[in-house]
Scaffold this motif. Structure first.
Motif, PDB file in Angstrom:
ATOM      1  N   GLY A 287     -64.558 127.312 -19.618  1.00 43.34           N
ATOM      2  CA  GLY A 287     -63.211 127.610 -19.138  1.00 43.34           C
ATOM      3  C   GLY A 287     -63.042 127.795 -17.643  1.00 43.34           C
ATOM      4  O   GLY A 287     -63.510 126.983 -16.823  1.00 43.34           O
TER       5      GLY A 287
ATOM      6  N   GLY B   6     -64.204 130.056 -15.585  1.00 45.46           N
ATOM      7  CA  GLY B   6     -65.419 130.342 -14.816  1.00 45.46           C
ATOM      8  C   GLY B   6     -66.164 129.070 -14.450  1.00 45.46           C
ATOM      9  O   GLY B   6     -66.665 128.926 -13.328  1.00 45.46           O
TER      10      GLY B   6
ATOM     11  N   ASP C  66     -75.857 139.473 -21.645  1.00 51.06           N
ATOM     12  CA  ASP C  66     -74.763 140.042 -22.426  1.00 51.06           C
ATOM     13  C   ASP C  66     -74.246 141.289 -21.704  1.00 51.06           C
ATOM     14  O   ASP C  66     -74.888 142.339 -21.710  1.00 51.06           O
TER      15      ASP C  66
ATOM     16  N   ILE D  94     -61.311 138.463 -11.814  1.00 57.42           N
ATOM     17  CA  ILE D  94     -60.290 137.744 -12.581  1.00 57.42           C
ATOM     18  C   ILE D  94     -59.525 138.761 -13.425  1.00 57.42           C
ATOM     19  O   ILE D  94     -60.073 139.355 -14.366  1.00 57.42           O
TER      20      ILE D  94
ATOM     21  N   LYS E  23     -57.701 145.101 -18.007  1.00 53.86           N
ATOM     22  CA  LYS E  23     -57.224 144.225 -16.933  1.00 53.86           C
ATOM     23  C   LYS E  23     -56.331 144.998 -15.948  1.00 53.86           C
ATOM     24  O   LYS E  23     -56.314 144.685 -14.753  1.00 53.86           O
TER      25      LYS E  23
ATOM     26  N   GLY F 141     -52.116 133.023 -15.214  1.00 54.95           N
ATOM     27  CA  GLY F 141     -51.078 133.019 -16.248  1.00 54.95           C
ATOM     28  C   GLY F 141     -51.620 132.351 -17.491  1.00 54.95           C
ATOM     29  O   GLY F 141     -52.766 132.576 -17.875  1.00 54.95           O
TER      30      GLY F 141
ATOM     31  N   THR G  19     -57.192 126.388 -21.529  1.00 51.14           N
ATOM     32  CA  THR G  19     -58.639 126.468 -21.807  1.00 51.14           C
ATOM     33  C   THR G  19     -58.818 126.557 -23.322  1.00 51.14           C
ATOM     34  O   THR G  19     -57.854 126.713 -24.067  1.00 51.14           O
TER      35      THR G  19
HETATM   36  P1  NAD Z   1     -63.562 131.833 -21.948  1.00 49.09           P
HETATM   37  O1  NAD Z   1     -63.676 132.516 -23.261  1.00 49.09           O
HETATM   38  O2  NAD Z   1     -63.809 130.371 -21.882  1.00 49.09           O
HETATM   39  O3  NAD Z   1     -64.454 132.546 -20.872  1.00 49.09           O
HETATM   40  C1  NAD Z   1     -64.834 133.873 -20.935  1.00 49.09           C
HETATM   41  C2  NAD Z   1     -66.262 133.978 -20.465  1.00 49.09           C
HETATM   42  O4  NAD Z   1     -66.651 135.341 -20.533  1.00 49.09           O
HETATM   43  C3  NAD Z   1     -67.212 133.165 -21.339  1.00 49.09           C
HETATM   44  O5  NAD Z   1     -67.899 132.223 -20.545  1.00 49.09           O
HETATM   45  C4  NAD Z   1     -68.147 134.186 -21.912  1.00 49.09           C
HETATM   46  O6  NAD Z   1     -69.496 133.763 -21.847  1.00 49.09           O
HETATM   47  C5  NAD Z   1     -67.962 135.408 -21.018  1.00 49.09           C
HETATM   48  N1  NAD Z   1     -68.192 136.601 -21.811  1.00 49.09           N
HETATM   49  C6  NAD Z   1     -67.496 137.024 -22.897  1.00 49.09           C
HETATM   50  N2  NAD Z   1     -68.109 138.098 -23.436  1.00 49.09           N
HETATM   51  C7  NAD Z   1     -69.205 138.355 -22.668  1.00 49.09           C
HETATM   52  C8  NAD Z   1     -70.254 139.301 -22.728  1.00 49.09           C
HETATM   53  N3  NAD Z   1     -70.345 140.212 -23.696  1.00 49.09           N
HETATM   54  N4  NAD Z   1     -71.221 139.242 -21.796  1.00 49.09           N
HETATM   55  C9  NAD Z   1     -71.185 138.302 -20.832  1.00 49.09           C
HETATM   56  N5  NAD Z   1     -70.231 137.380 -20.724  1.00 49.09           N
HETATM   57  C10 NAD Z   1     -69.253 137.394 -21.639  1.00 49.09           C
HETATM   58  O7  NAD Z   1     -62.091 132.143 -21.449  1.00 49.09           O
HETATM   59  P2  NAD Z   1     -61.352 131.880 -20.063  1.00 49.09           P
HETATM   60  O8  NAD Z   1     -59.944 131.651 -20.417  1.00 49.09           O
HETATM   61  O9  NAD Z   1     -62.060 130.902 -19.216  1.00 49.09           O
HETATM   62  O10 NAD Z   1     -61.416 133.340 -19.407  1.00 49.09           O
HETATM   63  C11 NAD Z   1     -62.041 133.639 -18.181  1.00 49.09           C
HETATM   64  C12 NAD Z   1     -61.418 134.905 -17.608  1.00 49.09           C
HETATM   65  O11 NAD Z   1     -60.039 134.668 -17.353  1.00 49.09           O
HETATM   66  C13 NAD Z   1     -61.473 136.113 -18.544  1.00 49.09           C
HETATM   67  O12 NAD Z   1     -61.726 137.270 -17.794  1.00 49.09           O
HETATM   68  C14 NAD Z   1     -60.075 136.139 -19.137  1.00 49.09           C
HETATM   69  O13 NAD Z   1     -59.698 137.429 -19.547  1.00 49.09           O
HETATM   70  C15 NAD Z   1     -59.268 135.676 -17.948  1.00 49.09           C
HETATM   71  N6  NAD Z   1     -57.941 135.139 -18.275  1.00 49.09           N
HETATM   72  C16 NAD Z   1     -57.793 133.943 -18.926  1.00 49.09           C
HETATM   73  C17 NAD Z   1     -56.507 133.466 -19.174  1.00 49.09           C
HETATM   74  C18 NAD Z   1     -56.254 132.130 -19.853  1.00 49.09           C
HETATM   75  O14 NAD Z   1     -55.095 131.765 -20.055  1.00 49.09           O
HETATM   76  N7  NAD Z   1     -57.246 131.353 -20.229  1.00 49.09           N
HETATM   77  C19 NAD Z   1     -55.398 134.202 -18.789  1.00 49.09           C
HETATM   78  C20 NAD Z   1     -55.601 135.422 -18.136  1.00 49.09           C
HETATM   79  C21 NAD Z   1     -56.876 135.873 -17.880  1.00 49.09           C
END
Ligand code: NAD
Length: 264
Positions: free
Chosen positions: A32, A34, A77, A154, A173, A200, A204
Motif C-alpha cells: 500500500g 508505505g 511485529d 502517517i 490517529k 483521505g 489500496t
Molecule cells: P496496508 O494494510 O497496506 O498497510 C499497513 C502496513 O502496516 C502493512 O504493511 C503492515 O505490514 C503494517 N502493519 C500492520 N500491523 C503491523 C504490526 N503489528 N507490526 C508491524 N507492521 C504492521 O494499508 P495502507 O492503506 O497502506 O495503510 C498505511 C498507513 O496509512 C496506515 O497507518 C493507515 O492507518 C494509514 N491510512 C490509510 C488510509 C487509506 O485510505 N488506505 C487512510 C488513512 C490512513
C-alpha cells in the motif's frame, strides 16, 4: 533521475527535493501507501530500509534495487514493544544511520465501542501510536545528535473525525497528530522536523472492500471535492517533500492529502 532534474542547475529549487545520500526507514512498506512512499524516496535518491510485519518487505526492496536504487528488507511485529529497538538496530546496521523515518505501519479493528475488546484496544494503540513514539525516540536521538533529521508520521482523517466502530483507531490517529506536534516543538531547535500526513480515501488493498461496495463508493466520491480516490503516488509525493530540505521550515504540521475531504 528525471530529465528535468538532471538538467536543473545546482541552485534550482528542484535540488531541494533531492534525497541523494539520505537513508530512510519506512515502516509498513511491504504494501500500500508505505510501499509507494519507500519507492518514491528511493526515486528521489535515498537508500531505504523497507519494513514488513510478518514477512519482510522484500518485493518493495526488490523493486527499488532492480530500478538501480538501494534498499534492504526487514520484518518486525510492532505489536510487541521490544520490536522497535530491533528494527532500528537492523536498519542502522544496513544503512549506517537513519536520516528519514516514516512511521507508516498501522492497523484497524472494528467493533461497537460498547463491546470493543481491551486486547484489541491495546494492540491498535501499540502498533499505531506507541511504536510511533518508540521509533521516533530511537531514530530521533541520533538525528538530534547530528542536528538534522526528518520524521513523517502517517495520520488519518480519523486524526480529526471520530469514525464509527473504530474507537481505538481514531484515538490512536488523533494521538499521532498530537505526538507529531509535541515532538516537533522539542526537536525543531535541534534541527529535526516532525510532520504528519493525513491520507483521505486512498486506493489500496486496505480500502478494496469500500471501493467494491457500489453504494459506499458513490457516497465517498460524492463527498470528496476532487471527485476521485487518492492514489498511493499522491501520498508519496507529499512524503518526498516532507523528507527533503524543501520543507525545512515546516514542522509540527499535519498535511491533509485527502482531495479536499476535510475542507468540506
Ligand atoms: P496496508 O494494510 O497496506 O498497510 C499497513 C502496513 O502496516 C502493512 O504493511 C503492515 O505490514 C503494517 N502493519 C500492520 N500491523 C503491523 C504490526 N503489528 N507490526 C508491524 N507492521 C504492521 O494499508 P495502507 O492503506 O497502506 O495503510 C498505511 C498507513 O496509512 C496506515 O497507518 C493507515 O492507518 C494509514 N491510512 C490509510 C488510509 C487509506 O485510505 N488506505 C487512510 C488513512 C490512513
Amino acid at each position: 533521475m528525471s530529465d528535468a532534474t538532471a538538467s536543473a542547475p545546482a541552485h534550482s529549487i528542484l535540488q531541494k527535493f533531492q534525497l541523494t545520500g539520505k537513508k530512510a526507514l519506512v515502516t509498513g512498506s511491504a504494501t500500500g501507501l508505505g510501499a509507494a512512499i519507500a519507492i518514491a524516496l528511493a526515486e528521489a535518491g535515498a537508500a531505504v530500509a523497507c519494513h514488513g510485519n510478518r514477512r519482510a518487505a522484500k518485493e518493495t526492496a526488490d523493486t527499488i534495487n532492480s530500478a538501480g536504487g538501494q534498499a534492504f528488507a526487514f520484518s518486525a511485529d510492532l505489536s510487541h514493544t521490544a520490536s522497535a529497538q530491533v528494527l532500528v538496530d537492523h536498519a542502522v546496521e544496513a544503512l549506517g544511520q537513519i536520516d528519514i523515518l516514516v512511521n507508516n505501519a498501522g492497523m484497524i479493528t472494528r467493533h461497537e465501542a460498547v463491546e470493543f475488546p481491551l486486547d484489541d484496544w491495546a494492540t491498535v494503540l501499540q502498533v499505531n501510536l506507541t511504536s510511533v513514539f518508540q521509533l521516533s525516540q530511537l531514530a530521533g536521538k541520533a538525528m538530534i545528535e547530528r542536528g538534522v533529521g526528518k520524521i513523517i508520521n502517517i495520520a488519518s482523517l480519523l486524526s480529526f473525525q471520530g469514525g464509527i466502530r473504530v474507537p481505538a483507531y481514531a484515538a490512536s490517529k488523533g494521538g499521532v497528530a498530537q505526538l507529531t506536534k509535541a515532538l516537533a516543538n522539542e526537536w525543531a531547535p535541534r534541527g529535526v522536523q516532525v510532520n504528519a500526513i493525513a491520507p483521505g480515501y486512498m486506493r489500496t488493498e486496505n480500502t478494496s472492500a469500500l471501493q467494491a461496495d457500489e453504494t459506499r463508493n458513490r457516497q465517498i466520491l460524492e463527498r470528496i471535492p476532487t471527485g476521485r480516490w487518492g492514489e498511493p503516488e499522491d501520498l508519496a509525493a507529499a512524503a518526498v517533500f516532507l523528507a527533503s530540505p524543501a520543507s525545512n521550515y515546516i514542522t509540527g504540521a499535519v498535511l491533509n492529502v485527502d482531495g479536499g475531504w476535510l475542507a468540506r
